[in-house]
Design a protein around this motif. Structure first.
Motif, PDB file in Angstrom:
ATOM      1  N   ALA A 155       0.835  -1.211   0.000  1.00  0.00           N
ATOM      2  CA  ALA A 155       0.000   0.000   0.000  1.00  0.00           C
ATOM      3  C   ALA A 155       0.864   1.253   0.000  1.00  0.00           C
ATOM      4  CB  ALA A 155      -0.931  -0.014   1.218  1.00  0.00           C
ATOM      5  N   LYS A 156       1.979   1.206   0.738  1.00  0.00           N
ATOM      6  CA  LYS A 156       2.900   2.350   0.769  1.00  0.00           C
ATOM      7  C   LYS A 156       3.566   2.549  -0.592  1.00  0.00           C
ATOM      8  CE  LYS A 156       4.084   2.079   5.697  1.00  0.00           C
ATOM      9  NZ  LYS A 156       5.189   1.897   6.669  1.00  0.00           N
ATOM     10  N   GLY A 157       3.923   1.435  -1.239  1.00  0.00           N
ATOM     11  CA  GLY A 157       4.538   1.536  -2.563  1.00  0.00           C
ATOM     12  C   GLY A 157       3.584   2.117  -3.588  1.00  0.00           C
ATOM     13  N   PHE A 158       2.331   1.699  -3.523  1.00  0.00           N
ATOM     14  CA  PHE A 158       1.319   2.230  -4.439  1.00  0.00           C
ATOM     15  C   PHE A 158       1.119   3.727  -4.185  1.00  0.00           C
ATOM     16  CE2 PHE A 158      -2.825   3.015  -6.256  1.00  0.00           C
ATOM     17  CZ  PHE A 158      -2.856   2.194  -7.367  1.00  0.00           C
ATOM     18  N   ALA A 159       1.113   4.112  -2.903  1.00  0.00           N
ATOM     19  CA  ALA A 159       0.960   5.530  -2.549  1.00  0.00           C
ATOM     20  C   ALA A 159       2.137   6.350  -3.059  1.00  0.00           C
ATOM     21  CB  ALA A 159       0.831   5.668  -1.034  1.00  0.00           C
ATOM     22  N   ARG A 160       3.337   5.762  -3.039  1.00  0.00           N
ATOM     23  CA  ARG A 160       4.516   6.468  -3.561  1.00  0.00           C
ATOM     24  C   ARG A 160       4.371   6.710  -5.057  1.00  0.00           C
ATOM     25  NH1 ARG A 160       8.632   9.848  -2.431  1.00  0.00           N
ATOM     26  NH2 ARG A 160       8.205   9.131  -0.309  1.00  0.00           N
ATOM     27  N   MET A 161       3.773   5.775  -5.782  1.00  0.00           N
ATOM     28  CA  MET A 161       3.514   5.988  -7.204  1.00  0.00           C
ATOM     29  C   MET A 161       2.564   7.171  -7.396  1.00  0.00           C
ATOM     30  SD  MET A 161       3.096   2.072  -8.606  1.00  0.00           S
ATOM     31  CE  MET A 161       2.599   2.640 -10.222  1.00  0.00           C
ATOM     32  N   ALA A 162       1.546   7.249  -6.541  1.00  0.00           N
ATOM     33  CA  ALA A 162       0.612   8.381  -6.619  1.00  0.00           C
ATOM     34  C   ALA A 162       1.339   9.685  -6.344  1.00  0.00           C
ATOM     35  CB  ALA A 162      -0.525   8.182  -5.616  1.00  0.00           C
ATOM     36  N   TYR A 163       2.260   9.662  -5.382  1.00  0.00           N
ATOM     37  CA  TYR A 163       3.040  10.869  -5.066  1.00  0.00           C
ATOM     38  C   TYR A 163       3.905  11.270  -6.261  1.00  0.00           C
ATOM     39  CZ  TYR A 163       6.588  13.858  -2.945  1.00  0.00           C
ATOM     40  OH  TYR A 163       7.442  14.906  -2.647  1.00  0.00           O
ATOM     41  N   ASN A 164       4.512  10.302  -6.934  1.00  0.00           N
ATOM     42  CA  ASN A 164       5.326  10.610  -8.116  1.00  0.00           C
ATOM     43  C   ASN A 164       4.480  11.226  -9.227  1.00  0.00           C
ATOM     44  OD1 ASN A 164       7.663   9.677  -6.901  1.00  0.00           O
ATOM     45  ND2 ASN A 164       7.485   7.613  -7.752  1.00  0.00           N
ATOM     46  N   ASP A 165       3.254  10.730  -9.381  1.00  0.00           N
ATOM     47  CA  ASP A 165       2.333  11.329 -10.357  1.00  0.00           C
ATOM     48  C   ASP A 165       2.006  12.765  -9.954  1.00  0.00           C
ATOM     49  OD1 ASP A 165       2.233   9.044 -11.886  1.00  0.00           O
ATOM     50  OD2 ASP A 165       0.366   8.298 -10.997  1.00  0.00           O
ATOM     51  N   PHE A 166       1.849  12.975  -8.658  1.00  0.00           N
ATOM     52  CA  PHE A 166       1.573  14.316  -8.128  1.00  0.00           C
ATOM     53  C   PHE A 166       2.717  15.277  -8.453  1.00  0.00           C
ATOM     54  CE2 PHE A 166       2.394  17.058  -4.321  1.00  0.00           C
ATOM     55  CZ  PHE A 166       1.353  17.963  -4.504  1.00  0.00           C
ATOM     56  N   LEU A 167       3.948  14.807  -8.317  1.00  0.00           N
ATOM     57  CA  LEU A 167       5.102  15.661  -8.615  1.00  0.00           C
ATOM     58  C   LEU A 167       5.126  16.057 -10.090  1.00  0.00           C
ATOM     59  CD1 LEU A 167       8.007  13.973  -6.590  1.00  0.00           C
ATOM     60  CD2 LEU A 167       6.635  15.978  -5.960  1.00  0.00           C
ATOM     61  N   ARG A 168       4.652  15.179 -10.955  1.00  0.00           N
ATOM     62  CA  ARG A 168       4.634  15.490 -12.387  1.00  0.00           C
ATOM     63  C   ARG A 168       3.496  16.428 -12.762  1.00  0.00           C
ATOM     64  NH1 ARG A 168       6.761  10.126 -12.794  1.00  0.00           N
ATOM     65  NH2 ARG A 168       4.699   9.177 -12.567  1.00  0.00           N
TER      66      ARG A 168
END
Length: 206
Positions: A16-29
């Motif tokens: 779940a944390k790894g998936f959330a990190r992907m969402a954060y990376n999308d947020f940065l873009r």
């Protein structure tokens, strides 16, 4: 364009944390995208600071919860029931996904797989589902296999682990345990010779 995401799973919370990190990376873009309206307070946070920021982590776990439930949660059936499977983890994730999601929903969809080992190396690949997966799911019958596991007491489990300790790296060794409870098709160790070469047998199907 990723429809499902399968992670190596030491434990499911880390997924779940790894998936959330992907969402954060999308947020940065795309920080101004409508999907990220709830997390604008992290817009000016430095990426380096994000790694230990538990408030940020919880926010993106919450933000990505619905996508996680759809794209990743179906792949965690085995991980929730077995725990860390090390090398086999992502493959049990794929098996879980094929078991939990019918072919009608998987057909033509892209599945991404992320695997890593102790932080030293990692790989990501993806594939698209082509062809009916129903037969695979039927043959795996994963949920039923998990339900049919043999329960043992903690004392019995300790004896198994003690034997494993004593025979670790053994030579000229032939296991003495019973194979009566193994399901048809199971491979099992028959012998390790003086050069650590292993011989395996297989439980017949009939």
């Amino acid at each position: 364009d990723i429809d499902y995401m399968v992670f190596h799973s030491p434990y499911t919370k880390q997924v779940a944390k790894g998936f959330a990190r992907m969402a954060y990376n999308d947020f940065l873009r795309s920080p101004d995208a409508e999907a990220f309206a709830e997390v604008q307070q992290f817009k000016d946070a430095a990426r380096e600071e994000s790694y230990g920021n538990k408030v940020l982590e919880k926010a993106f776990i919450s933000l990505s919860k619905a996508d996680f439930a759809k794209k990743t949660d179906p792949s965690l059936l085995a991980a929730r029931n077995i725990g860390n499977m090390y090398t086999g983890s992502v493959f049990f994730g794929i098996a879980s996904l094929l078991t939990q999601v019918p072919f009608a929903e998987l057909n033509g969809k892209r599945i991404a797989v992320f695997s890593y080992g102790s932080g030293c190396a990692a790989s990501t690949y993806s594939f698209r589902v082509r062809g009916d997966t129903s037969k695979i799911a039927q043959t795996l019958d994963l949920a039923k296999r998990l339900e049919n596991r043999i329960k043992v007491s903690p004392a019995e489990f300790e004896k198994v682990m003690e034997l494993r300790e004593k025979t670790h790296n053994a030579q000229d060794y032939e296991p003495a345990g019973s194979i009566d409870q193994m399901i048809p098709g199971t491979y099992y160790l028959q012998k390790i010779d003086s050069m650590w070469r292993r011989a395996y047998g297989r439980i017949p199907f009939n």
